[in-house]
Design a protein around this motif. Sequence first.
Motif, PDB file in Angstrom:
ATOM      1  N   UNK A   1      -6.658  11.867   6.426  1.00  0.00           N
ATOM      2  CA  UNK A   1      -6.458  10.938   5.317  1.00  0.00           C
ATOM      3  C   UNK A   1      -5.921  11.723   4.123  1.00  0.00           C
ATOM      4  N   UNK A   2      -4.897  11.189   3.468  1.00  0.00           N
ATOM      5  CA  UNK A   2      -4.353  11.824   2.281  1.00  0.00           C
ATOM      6  C   UNK A   2      -3.249  12.804   2.594  1.00  0.00           C
ATOM      7  N   UNK A   3      -2.545  13.197   1.547  1.00  0.00           N
ATOM      8  CA  UNK A   3      -1.379  14.054   1.710  1.00  0.00           C
ATOM      9  C   UNK A   3      -1.736  15.536   1.717  1.00  0.00           C
ATOM     10  N   UNK A   4      -2.923  15.908   1.224  1.00  0.00           N
ATOM     11  CA  UNK A   4      -3.242  17.319   1.075  1.00  0.00           C
ATOM     12  C   UNK A   4      -4.057  17.810   2.273  1.00  0.00           C
ATOM     13  N   UNK A   5      -3.343  18.024   3.362  1.00  0.00           N
ATOM     14  CA  UNK A   5      -3.926  18.555   4.585  1.00  0.00           C
ATOM     15  C   UNK A   5      -3.059  19.686   5.119  1.00  0.00           C
ATOM     16  N   UNK A   6      -2.484  20.477   4.208  1.00  0.00           N
ATOM     17  CA  UNK A   6      -1.501  21.469   4.633  1.00  0.00           C
ATOM     18  C   UNK A   6      -2.120  22.569   5.491  1.00  0.00           C
ATOM     19  N   UNK A   7      -3.454  22.781   5.385  1.00  0.00           N
ATOM     20  CA  UNK A   7      -4.077  23.794   6.239  1.00  0.00           C
ATOM     21  C   UNK A   7      -3.952  23.457   7.711  1.00  0.00           C
ATOM     22  N   UNK A   8      -3.772  22.169   8.017  1.00  0.00           N
ATOM     23  CA  UNK A   8      -3.622  21.786   9.420  1.00  0.00           C
ATOM     24  C   UNK A   8      -2.269  22.203   9.975  1.00  0.00           C
TER      25      UNK A   8
ATOM     26  N   UNK B   1       0.070  25.734  14.250  1.00  0.00           N
ATOM     27  CA  UNK B   1       0.777  26.931  14.729  1.00  0.00           C
ATOM     28  C   UNK B   1      -0.161  27.819  15.552  1.00  0.00           C
ATOM     29  N   UNK B   2      -1.372  27.972  15.089  1.00  0.00           N
ATOM     30  CA  UNK B   2      -2.305  28.882  15.752  1.00  0.00           C
ATOM     31  C   UNK B   2      -2.724  28.373  17.122  1.00  0.00           C
ATOM     32  N   UNK B   3      -3.022  27.067  17.237  1.00  0.00           N
ATOM     33  CA  UNK B   3      -3.494  26.557  18.533  1.00  0.00           C
ATOM     34  C   UNK B   3      -2.359  26.389  19.529  1.00  0.00           C
ATOM     35  N   UNK B   4      -1.115  26.403  19.055  1.00  0.00           N
ATOM     36  CA  UNK B   4       0.015  26.369  19.991  1.00  0.00           C
ATOM     37  C   UNK B   4      -0.035  27.570  20.931  1.00  0.00           C
ATOM     38  N   UNK B   5      -0.609  28.674  20.447  1.00  0.00           N
ATOM     39  CA  UNK B   5      -0.767  29.861  21.280  1.00  0.00           C
ATOM     40  C   UNK B   5      -1.776  29.631  22.401  1.00  0.00           C
ATOM     41  N   UNK B   6      -2.653  28.625  22.229  1.00  0.00           N
ATOM     42  CA  UNK B   6      -3.609  28.245  23.271  1.00  0.00           C
ATOM     43  C   UNK B   6      -3.089  27.088  24.115  1.00  0.00           C
ATOM     44  N   UNK B   7      -1.782  26.834  24.021  1.00  0.00           N
ATOM     45  CA  UNK B   7      -1.145  25.763  24.791  1.00  0.00           C
ATOM     46  C   UNK B   7      -1.638  24.378  24.368  1.00  0.00           C
ATOM     47  N   UNK B   8      -1.948  24.251  23.065  1.00  0.00           N
ATOM     48  CA  UNK B   8      -2.392  22.968  22.519  1.00  0.00           C
ATOM     49  C   UNK B   8      -1.332  22.449  21.561  1.00  0.00           C
ATOM     50  N   UNK B   9      -0.889  21.226  21.783  1.00  0.00           N
ATOM     51  CA  UNK B   9       0.030  20.551  20.871  1.00  0.00           C
ATOM     52  C   UNK B   9      -0.796  19.585  20.029  1.00  0.00           C
TER      53      UNK B   9
ATOM     54  N   UNK C   1      -1.162  16.932  17.240  1.00  0.00           N
ATOM     55  CA  UNK C   1      -0.392  15.936  16.501  1.00  0.00           C
ATOM     56  C   UNK C   1      -1.229  15.408  15.334  1.00  0.00           C
ATOM     57  N   UNK C   2      -0.650  15.423  14.140  1.00  0.00           N
ATOM     58  CA  UNK C   2      -1.345  14.981  12.933  1.00  0.00           C
ATOM     59  C   UNK C   2      -1.003  13.517  12.669  1.00  0.00           C
ATOM     60  N   UNK C   3      -2.040  12.680  12.612  1.00  0.00           N
ATOM     61  CA  UNK C   3      -1.868  11.240  12.379  1.00  0.00           C
ATOM     62  C   UNK C   3      -2.502  10.905  11.036  1.00  0.00           C
ATOM     63  N   UNK C   4      -1.691  10.397  10.108  1.00  0.00           N
ATOM     64  CA  UNK C   4      -2.161  10.164   8.745  1.00  0.00           C
ATOM     65  C   UNK C   4      -2.524   8.700   8.510  1.00  0.00           C
ATOM     66  N   UNK C   5      -3.600   8.507   7.749  1.00  0.00           N
ATOM     67  CA  UNK C   5      -4.076   7.175   7.377  1.00  0.00           C
ATOM     68  C   UNK C   5      -4.227   7.104   5.858  1.00  0.00           C
ATOM     69  N   UNK C   6      -4.145   5.912   5.321  1.00  0.00           N
ATOM     70  CA  UNK C   6      -4.401   5.713   3.893  1.00  0.00           C
ATOM     71  C   UNK C   6      -5.727   5.018   3.646  1.00  0.00           C
TER      72      UNK C   6
ATOM     73  N   UNK D   1      -7.195  33.439   7.862  1.00  0.00           N
ATOM     74  CA  UNK D   1      -5.843  32.935   7.613  1.00  0.00           C
ATOM     75  C   UNK D   1      -5.891  31.529   7.027  1.00  0.00           C
ATOM     76  N   UNK D   2      -6.731  30.667   7.595  1.00  0.00           N
ATOM     77  CA  UNK D   2      -6.847  29.297   7.080  1.00  0.00           C
ATOM     78  C   UNK D   2      -7.587  29.298   5.744  1.00  0.00           C
ATOM     79  N   UNK D   3      -8.579  30.160   5.593  1.00  0.00           N
ATOM     80  CA  UNK D   3      -9.271  30.273   4.307  1.00  0.00           C
ATOM     81  C   UNK D   3      -8.280  30.621   3.192  1.00  0.00           C
ATOM     82  N   UNK D   4      -7.348  31.512   3.482  1.00  0.00           N
ATOM     83  CA  UNK D   4      -6.345  31.903   2.482  1.00  0.00           C
ATOM     84  C   UNK D   4      -5.462  30.714   2.087  1.00  0.00           C
ATOM     85  N   UNK D   5      -5.194  29.819   3.044  1.00  0.00           N
ATOM     86  CA  UNK D   5      -4.416  28.616   2.731  1.00  0.00           C
ATOM     87  C   UNK D   5      -5.185  27.740   1.748  1.00  0.00           C
ATOM     88  N   UNK D   6      -6.485  27.584   1.975  1.00  0.00           N
ATOM     89  CA  UNK D   6      -7.323  26.805   1.056  1.00  0.00           C
ATOM     90  C   UNK D   6      -7.252  27.380  -0.353  1.00  0.00           C
TER      91      UNK D   6
END
Length: 280
Positions: A40-47, A52-60, A62-67, A263-268
Amino acid sequence: MKKFVTVLLAVLLVLGLAACAGGGGTTDDDGPHVLRIGLVGAFNVHWYTIQEMVAEDNIQLELVYFSDFAIPNRALDAGDLDLNAFQHKMFLANDITTNGYEIQYIADTFIAPMNIFRNPERISALADIQDGHTIAIPSDPTNGGRALRLLEAAGLIVLGTPEGQNPTVLDISERIVDINIIEGETSMLPHMLPDVEAAIISNPQAMSAGIITDEYSIFREDITGPAAANLTNVIVVRTADLEEDGLRARLFEAIVRAHHTDRVRDVFIEEYQGALVPVW
């Protein structure tokens, strides 16, 4: 009517993604494993970093946004999402009790301290709030109660319920300042701010609306006390997915592992500048 259209578009988005990705959100053990997470919301850039990180674990991922805060748990429980990450523990517990959802949290993420945000056209500081002024708060029970606790901490009202109980406006035993309190759906509170003296808005929603914490906040929630544990935001999945499918549980673990990194903490720290506080 506008809210109905927003909800309808969000539902259509989820259904459209389900049709494209197919079924329960993962392929066979060879992958790639497609998981859909509701936000929810526009400020989810850490995701983006987590993607990128979980792509290395063969995970795609997908981010689904709601208002609308009412939809992601409903979509998760119905199987249109695999995870969501938009709510704190109090909101989740109330939604499960109210709607009977069979979902649960698997990891803590961050705390978003609530703020009393001022309308800069009307007031400059907390001390400027006077009798007859109006403050808008969230209409949902958990965040509404949290907002009332914040007004009490700010010295504007006294509540007749003990700490640990979720109050409503009916529990106000004294108005130290004779303010008017109006309620609004969370996503609408930034739009209500120009018509009131102040509003209590979640930090993600405030940031999405361009309301800068350092400039507009006149009182900030204390997140160091014992109540903070229930205000921690969480990653949520269906209970059945943890009980019945070892593969999906391992995929969820990979996402949590990626989230709980420096790495994600630094994004926060860089992107949110204290508006969202990581808890790992």
